[in-house]
Design an enzyme around this catalytic site. Structure first.
Site, PDB file in Angstrom:
ATOM      1  N   GLU A   1       0.867  -1.168   0.000  1.00  0.00           N
ATOM      2  CA  GLU A   1       0.000   0.000   0.000  1.00  0.00           C
ATOM      3  C   GLU A   1       0.908   1.224   0.000  1.00  0.00           C
ATOM      4  O   GLU A   1       2.116   1.096  -0.167  1.00  0.00           O
ATOM      5  CB  GLU A   1      -0.953  -0.062   1.195  1.00  0.00           C
ATOM      6  CG  GLU A   1      -1.749  -1.367   1.167  1.00  0.00           C
ATOM      7  CD  GLU A   1      -3.029  -1.365   1.978  1.00  0.00           C
ATOM      8  OE1 GLU A   1      -3.538  -0.288   2.288  1.00  0.00           O
ATOM      9  OE2 GLU A   1      -3.507  -2.464   2.300  1.00  0.00           O
TER      10      GLU A   1
ATOM     11  N   LYS B   1       0.437   4.721  -4.941  1.00  0.00           N
ATOM     12  CA  LYS B   1       1.026   3.392  -5.047  1.00  0.00           C
ATOM     13  C   LYS B   1       1.911   3.250  -6.296  1.00  0.00           C
ATOM     14  O   LYS B   1       2.259   2.148  -6.689  1.00  0.00           O
ATOM     15  CB  LYS B   1      -0.084   2.334  -5.016  1.00  0.00           C
ATOM     16  CG  LYS B   1      -0.790   2.332  -3.655  1.00  0.00           C
ATOM     17  CD  LYS B   1      -1.647   1.109  -3.440  1.00  0.00           C
ATOM     18  CE  LYS B   1      -3.040   1.305  -3.968  1.00  0.00           C
ATOM     19  NZ  LYS B   1      -3.917   0.145  -3.684  1.00  0.00           N
TER      20      LYS B   1
ATOM     21  N   ASN C   1      -6.410  -2.276   0.561  1.00  0.00           N
ATOM     22  CA  ASN C   1      -7.461  -2.999   1.283  1.00  0.00           C
ATOM     23  C   ASN C   1      -7.219  -3.048   2.792  1.00  0.00           C
ATOM     24  O   ASN C   1      -8.151  -2.964   3.585  1.00  0.00           O
ATOM     25  CB  ASN C   1      -7.575  -4.410   0.714  1.00  0.00           C
ATOM     26  CG  ASN C   1      -8.977  -4.952   0.834  1.00  0.00           C
ATOM     27  OD1 ASN C   1      -9.938  -4.201   0.960  1.00  0.00           O
ATOM     28  ND2 ASN C   1      -9.099  -6.274   0.831  1.00  0.00           N
TER      29      ASN C   1
ATOM     30  N   ARG D   1     -13.157  -6.425  -3.943  1.00  0.00           N
ATOM     31  CA  ARG D   1     -12.228  -6.869  -2.910  1.00  0.00           C
ATOM     32  C   ARG D   1     -12.966  -7.535  -1.754  1.00  0.00           C
ATOM     33  O   ARG D   1     -14.142  -7.277  -1.520  1.00  0.00           O
ATOM     34  CB  ARG D   1     -11.430  -5.673  -2.377  1.00  0.00           C
ATOM     35  CG  ARG D   1     -10.706  -4.882  -3.439  1.00  0.00           C
ATOM     36  CD  ARG D   1      -9.622  -5.679  -4.152  1.00  0.00           C
ATOM     37  NE  ARG D   1      -8.520  -6.005  -3.269  1.00  0.00           N
ATOM     38  CZ  ARG D   1      -7.496  -5.192  -3.029  1.00  0.00           C
ATOM     39  NH1 ARG D   1      -7.425  -4.025  -3.618  1.00  0.00           N
ATOM     40  NH2 ARG D   1      -6.534  -5.560  -2.215  1.00  0.00           N
TER      41      ARG D   1
END
Ligand SMILES: [Zn+2]
Length: 272
Positions: free
Chosen positions: A3, A51, A170, A252
């Site tokens: 992340e 990212k 996530n 997700r």
């Protein structure tokens, strides 16, 4: 899980290994860059944007400037080795690029979106991103403005949308929603304090800069680094003992505590 904080750390690894040095060789093992050769080019700096990784190089004679862009997604990594070290981090068939200087070797494994673009055109790759949680441009008000522009989207999906704010994956999505007591299925318009949510996310990512173990609980002990994310087999909530739930939300898997984060789809069937 790469992340924003992991990508930030990776950018620092490349900065320390390569910045200021001349590349003595480059070896691109992806079709789109098979003929690229950066030997003789100087590495100016390594930066992260959300990212995305940006390695900026220049050609000394011409001062042409290029940016090597890469994205780690779920499984990519860069490692720096000393010359003569065994490249032991990952299997060799996952290597996508090797950059050598007189004193270091940087090896990129399973990188995604590998591209070499003029530095002046970097925005074509990262210009769509919202404020970077770990960047000099971090702007919580702008992040809130962008989130609020999607009032009917679930907060879980809105936090992962890098056009709103850049750097949350996530893990941090699940953890900030737990810490704020918000169900992942809550529409953005019903989240009571969006600013507190993004400020907390920024604080958690910042706290994990400079180390590779990601923790949102304050503990670095194995199995104790998260409240809900990745907790399998219906483990009890650390706060209330309720079994942690796990379900698909958007693309997700999401984790949440039904007691600490009330408002699951069963309670609001109209929102499904
Ligand atoms: Zn709980």
């Amino acid at each position: 899980m790469p992340e924003g904080d992991t990508v930030w750390n990776t950018a620092r690894v490349l900065e320390r290994a390569l910045a200021g040095a001349v590349l003595t060789a480059s070896d691109f093992r992806v079709p789109q860059l098979a003929t690229a050769d950066l030997s003789g080019w100087t590495v100016r700096e390594s930066a992260s944007r959300g990212k995305h990784l940006l390695l900026r190089v220049s050609e000394p004679e011409t001062d042409r400037r290029l940016t090597l862009h890469s994205h780690l997604r779920m499984d990519g990594a860069w490692r720096a080795y000393a010359p003569g070290d065994r490249w032991a981090a990952r299997p060799a068939h996952l290597i996508r690029v090797v950059l050598r200087t007189a004193t270091n070797v940087a090896v990129g494994y399973h990188l995604h979106e590998l591209a070499l673009v003029p530095t002046a055109e970097e925005e074509s790759l990262v210009g769509h991103l919202g404020p970077d949680l770990l960047g000099p441009d971090w702007d919580p008000d702008e992040a809130v403005r962008r989130l609020a522009a999607q009032p009917d989207t679930t907060i879980a999906e809105a936090l992962l949308d890098q056009r709103n704010l850049a750097g949350i994956g996530n893990l941090y999505k699940c953890e900030v929603l737990f810490l704020r007591g918000i169900s992942p299925w809550t529409p953005v318009r019903e989240v009571p304090d969006l600013r507190a949510l993004v400020v907390l996310a920024q604080r958690l990512l910042t706290a994990n800069r400079g180390r590779w173990t990601q923790s949102t609980t304050g503990s670095l002990r194995r199995g104790e680094t998260s409240y809900v994310y990745g907790r399998l087999r219906a483990e009890p909530c650390r706060r209330c003992g309720t079994r942690i739930s796990r379900a698909d939300l958007g693309e997700r898997v999401t984790y949440w505590c039904p007691t600490c984060q009330p408002g699951t789809p069963q309670l609001h069937p109209a929102r499904r």
